[in-house]
Design a protein around this motif. Structure first.
Motif, mmCIF file in Angstrom:
data_model
loop_
_atom_site.group_PDB
_atom_site.id
_atom_site.type_symbol
_atom_site.label_atom_id
_atom_site.label_comp_id
_atom_site.label_asym_id
_atom_site.label_seq_id
_atom_site.Cartn_x
_atom_site.Cartn_y
_atom_site.Cartn_z
ATOM 1 N N UNK A 336 -1.206 10.435 -24.683
ATOM 2 C CA UNK A 336 -2.461 10.030 -24.080
ATOM 3 C C UNK A 336 -2.441 8.543 -23.736
ATOM 4 N N UNK A 337 -2.923 8.222 -22.549
ATOM 5 C CA UNK A 337 -3.094 6.829 -22.145
ATOM 6 C C UNK A 337 -4.585 6.510 -22.187
ATOM 7 N N UNK A 338 -4.930 5.372 -22.790
ATOM 8 C CA UNK A 338 -6.336 5.000 -22.959
ATOM 9 C C UNK A 338 -6.594 3.652 -22.312
ATOM 10 N N UNK A 339 -7.632 3.620 -21.466
ATOM 11 C CA UNK A 339 -7.984 2.406 -20.754
ATOM 12 C C UNK A 339 -9.474 2.123 -20.941
ATOM 13 N N UNK A 340 -9.801 0.919 -21.422
ATOM 14 C CA UNK A 340 -11.194 0.517 -21.637
ATOM 15 C C UNK A 340 -11.682 -0.243 -20.413
ATOM 16 N N UNK A 369 -13.819 10.810 -20.449
ATOM 17 C CA UNK A 369 -14.416 9.484 -20.407
ATOM 18 C C UNK A 369 -15.491 9.400 -21.487
ATOM 19 N N UNK A 370 -15.235 8.538 -22.477
ATOM 20 C CA UNK A 370 -16.151 8.349 -23.607
ATOM 21 C C UNK A 370 -16.929 7.051 -23.433
ATOM 22 N N UNK A 413 -11.426 5.551 -20.745
ATOM 23 C CA UNK A 413 -10.754 6.624 -20.004
ATOM 24 C C UNK A 413 -9.588 7.114 -20.851
ATOM 25 N N UNK A 414 -9.619 8.372 -21.229
ATOM 26 C CA UNK A 414 -8.485 8.983 -21.933
ATOM 27 C C UNK A 414 -7.776 9.888 -20.929
#
Length: 576
Positions: A336-340, A369-370, A413-414
């Motif tokens: 998983x790639x996570x972008x804030x 999207x959390x 964004x996950x």
């Protein structure tokens, strides 16, 4: 016995055999001799097996152009040729699929920079004679053209699973042993992948036709993903597209892998139920067994119209996952790639519609999207703004319902990417529509039954983890989304009501990490105050779980896929 199997056996008998006396693919081919053959390469030039008499061994590998495993293994065969070529190995690719033209074979060679000869086996003559069934499938022959190894390339990729790395390089080990004059320790393994698309020797006798009966099923159930530019590995938008994939289609339907849907039909009714009906399954089977007639083209229904732009209409704000595209490698398992992202919300927002759009649909498997609350460092698991998976629909709320997001919140964004054999880039984004506070009668809220304090012992095939969520006021449950990682095996939601009765709300007996499905109830389910919702997750940390990164490790909670999670997501609104 199915007519297609009879047709295949007749084809083998009529073409004769390159493998000595072997005409039955179920028998071992080890020790049998491959007679010479000559086939055109990707550019039409004839190439013969006799052209490589100076080679100590030849790996004859059956490949296709659209099979997901072939896309991943093509570059790996290049590496094998580079590593052992000077020592006497020659790799030869053979494409026997009736659905792959020479032009498509040439495009595959160019796209994946294939360095070994890629030959076109028109009429699947060589495949039938050698008993090849799958793509990719390897026949490694020695200098006398006797088969010494048969099966897979390695164990990293398979049908429905991907390992972080290979644990056994079967073909490379066999080549090394053969070149050294040693005995091959494991001369036969199981080849996994897509069925070779054969020319069937079956008369078109069936009354079920593609135009009248099968196309409507594929249009309704399949082409949202199986069309140009989407993540599915091949298209199903025309009669010509389908031919050659029939055996693979039957296999994934029989195994309930497609369409992706894991809920037990005995419990609950869901608005987004993707399953084929018994009648639809029967029609597809009858069509294949009847010779796959096209029928009258005038019976063919029009293709569904897919929205090219925003399905929610023009959004009030578009938010990218980051400033620049993310590079997706050609192969491997990408975690998983996570972008804030800071959306710049200086006042409370009330979201009535949200749509996640992958910029590169060929590699984006899913998006979540959390919301990260103001001044918070962690996501609010009870506030998922929107999700995307192939075939999913965007969030659109009516009847005065909205999601409330506090001023100063950020978004996470996950991203789950699926490499497809070539290096790709992606810059996905979401579109959001808002309303004013005075228009909101109810908030769409989230809840989770979660357990972060578990330890799954090594080798344990049925480790149970439970969690519960109490209900302190009357609610209307709208959806449920079970979440585990690669060791997830099964998941169940059970409501225990104040009167002591119980009801299974959702049962997923075969959880699949590759499909993060939100199960949307056909009708909202009233959950009265005092109810508790119990979630039961089963994990398989054994070697028999082919997706397991390491069955020798004790596993606990963690964000990466080699760790585990146990979350039962729920969406609800307050009851009237």
């Amino acid at each position: 016995m199915r007519l297609r199997l009879i047709g295949f056996l007749l084809a083998c008998l009529s073409f004769g055999c390159l493998l000595g006396d072997a005409s039955n693919a179920a028998e071992s081919v080890i020790g049998q001799k491959v007679q010479s053959f000559a086939l055109p390469n990707a550019y039409g030039k004839e190439v013969s097996l006799d052209d490589f008499t100076d080679r100590k061994c030849v790996a004859i590998v059956f490949l296709g152009t659209e099979c997901p495993l072939v896309k991943l293994y093509g570059p790996r065969l290049n590496d094998l040729q580079a590593k052992f070529g000077e020592d006497g190995l020659q790799v030869i690719g053979v494409n026997s699929n009736k659905q792959d033209s020479l032009t498509e074979v040439a495009a595959y060679v160019h796209r994946h920079e294939i360095t070994f000869p890629m030959l076109k086996d028109k009429g699947n003559v060589v495949a039938d004679a050698m008993g090849a069934q799958r793509t990719p499938e390897v026949f490694l022959v020695d200098a006398d053209r006797v088969v010494r190894y048969h099966g897979r390339i390695d164990d990293q990729y398979g049908v429905g699973y991907s390992r972080d790395k290979k644990t056994h390089s079967d073909l490379a080990i066999a080549v090394k042993a053969l070149l050294a004059g040693d005995e091959i320790a494991q001369p036969e393994t199981e080849a996994v992948g897509c069925h070779i698309g054969r020319v069937k020797k079956i008369a078109e006798t069936g009354e079920v036709t593609f135009s009248k009966h099968i196309a409507p099923i594929f249009h309704a159930r399949c082409v949202s993903c199986h069309r140009e530019g989407e993540i599915a590995p091949f298209t199903l938008t025309s009669y010509e597209d389908v031919l050659g994939w029939e055996d693979t289609i039957l296999e994934v339907i029989d195994d309930n892998r497609m369409p992706p849907w894991s809920a037990n039909p005995d419990h609950g009714e869901f608005a987004n139920d993707a399953r084929l009906s018994a009648e639809e399954r029967s029609l597809i089977e009858q069509w294949v067994d009847g010779g796959m007639p096209e029928g009258d083209p005038n019976d063919l229904p029009a293709l569904p119209k897919f929205t090219a732009g925003w399905q929610i209409g023009e959004p009030d704000q578009v938010i990218q996952m980051r400033d620049k595209p993310f590079t997706v490698p050609a192969e491997g398992v990408l975690d998983y790639q996570r972008f804030v992202v800071d959306p710049g919300w200086t006042e409370d927002k009330f979201v009535v519609a949200c749509e996640a759009r992958p910029q590169n649909r060929s590699v984006v498997h899913h998006i979540l999207v959390f919301v990260i609350p103001p001044n918070g460092k962690r996501v609010d698991l009870q506030k998922v703004l929107v999700g995307y998976a192939p075939g999913s629909t965007p969030l659109e709320l009516n009847d005065g319902i909205a999601i409330h997001v506090q001023a100063g919140s950020k978004l996470l964004f996950e991203m789950h990417y699926t490499p497809n054999g070539t290096v790709q880039e992606d810059l996905s984004y979401i579109g959001v529509k808002f309303t004013q506070r005075e228009n909101v009668a109810k908030e769409l809220k989230g809840a989770v039954a979660i357990n972060t304090r578990f330890r799954i012992p090594p080798g344990e095939a049925n480790h149970v983890v439970t969690a519960a969520k109490g209900v302190n006021s009357d609610k209307k449950l709208l959806s449920m989304t079970p979440h585990m990682h690669l060791r997830g095996k099964a998941f169940r939601y059970v409501a225990r009501f104040p009167d002591g009765t119980e009801e299974i709300l959702l049962d997923v007996p075969r959880y699949d990490f590759n499909w993060q499905i939100k199960y949307i109830l056909k009708e909202p389910r009233l959950i009265p105050k005092g109810t508790s919702i119990h979630c039961r997750a089963v994990f398989d940390n054994s070697e028999y779980n082919l997706s397991n990164p390491d069955p020798s490790k004790t596993v606990g909670w963690g964000e990466q896929s080699w760790d585990e999670m146990m979350i039962g997501f729920m969406d609800y609104v307050d009851a009237d």
